[in-house]
Design an enzyme around this catalytic site. Sequence first.
Site, short mmCIF file in Angstrom:
data_model
loop_
_atom_site.label_atom_id
_atom_site.label_comp_id
_atom_site.label_asym_id
_atom_site.label_seq_id
_atom_site.Cartn_x
_atom_site.Cartn_y
_atom_site.Cartn_z
N HIS A 139 0.85 -1.19 0.00
CA HIS A 139 0.00 0.00 0.00
C HIS A 139 0.89 1.24 0.00
CE1 HIS A 139 -3.38 2.61 0.76
NE2 HIS A 139 -2.86 3.04 1.90
N SER A 156 -3.60 4.92 5.79
CA SER A 156 -4.60 5.44 4.86
C SER A 156 -5.10 6.81 5.32
CB SER A 156 -5.78 4.45 4.78
OG SER A 156 -6.74 4.91 3.87
N GLY A 157 -5.16 7.77 4.38
CA GLY A 157 -5.65 9.11 4.68
C GLY A 157 -4.61 10.07 5.22
N GLY A 159 -2.11 11.42 3.57
CA GLY A 159 -1.73 12.45 2.60
C GLY A 159 -0.78 11.99 1.52
N LYS A 160 -0.70 10.69 1.29
CA LYS A 160 0.22 10.17 0.26
C LYS A 160 -0.18 10.64 -1.14
CE LYS A 160 -0.58 5.89 1.37
NZ LYS A 160 -1.51 6.14 2.48
N ASP A 178 -1.95 4.09 -4.54
CA ASP A 178 -2.70 3.17 -3.69
C ASP A 178 -2.09 1.77 -3.63
OD1 ASP A 178 -4.87 2.78 -1.88
OD2 ASP A 178 -5.80 1.53 -3.40
N GLU A 203 -6.64 8.54 -6.34
CA GLU A 203 -7.85 8.75 -5.56
C GLU A 203 -7.62 9.89 -4.57
OE1 GLU A 203 -10.35 6.83 -1.86
OE2 GLU A 203 -8.78 5.65 -2.84
N ARG A 244 17.69 14.10 13.20
CA ARG A 244 17.86 15.47 12.72
C ARG A 244 19.17 15.66 11.96
NH1 ARG A 244 16.21 19.68 17.37
NH2 ARG A 244 16.41 21.05 15.54
#
Length: 315
Positions: A139, A156-157, A159-160, A178, A203, A244
């Site tokens: 995924h 999921s969700g 921001g990819k 996806d 999507e 960092r």
Amino acid sequence: MASVSLTRVIEKMKLENLTPEIDVKHVKITQPDINRPALQLAGYFEHFDATRLQIIGFVEYTYMEGLTDETRREAYEKLMTYDIPCIVFSRDLKPDPIFLETAIRHEVPILSTKKSTSDFMSEIIRWLNVKLAPCISVHGVLVDVYGEGVLITGESGIGKSEAALELIRRGHRLVTDDVVELRKVSDDTLVGSAPDITKHFIELRGIGIVDVKALFGALSVKDTQTIDLVIRLEDWDKDKEYDRLGLEENYTEYLGNKVVCHNIPIRPGRNLAVICETAAINHRQKKMGYNAAKELYTRVQNSLAKRREEDEDDE
């Protein structure tokens, strides 16, 4: 076991079918390697891998021409009794009638190519290695950024797809959204591609399905791309210590291959597209021998050494 239909091989390599009487629709190629059956034509069948695609080059062809009809029948009969997927004649060479007759009787497809033996061998091996490589689906989103294959993963969700869309607007190319099909082409190389159903689509929540090729043109998409870098997006955690400096590389593993991986924390105001671009360029610099983190470390060490020398001189 992965396989490629012989029909697909014929179409891809533009081969001529010399035995149209034989149904090739159900013939499958399962081995990426090939074999030139010179030793088998001479009668040596030890360690013969009949499941490989067989190629007749100029050397084998001239050897066959020097045989008597009786010897030919015996050699061809012995060769064709094996379960051979097909035999390809290179250089536009044509098999003799006895060879064709024996092949049709044993239902072994005979094909022909105009390419030289070496050119055809290198092309078919490279193509079969990709098609028959071990494959998994992950995924994520795969984008070509300045020639580097950047695989963006995360929940999921997170921001990819939005990050990929911004990268496309900045001139980079989408491979897949996806679902990414990863193939292990070699111990050092992973190749990503899109499933046929979702190719060139993105999507976007709240908008729906977007056709990237139709909106941004053919230059905005790509069929396959090697995986050079993984960027894993995650929600910002104020209690977590993030790298960092980047003196040591972190890796993730797919199909036994290790790939450099960066964990990027997400919070409002961070430009993901610029971060992905910078990560890709920085990774490219490291491959070319320049490491900014090590350069900073060297400067700090030199500065400290210089101060020590000055203190010693003052004493």
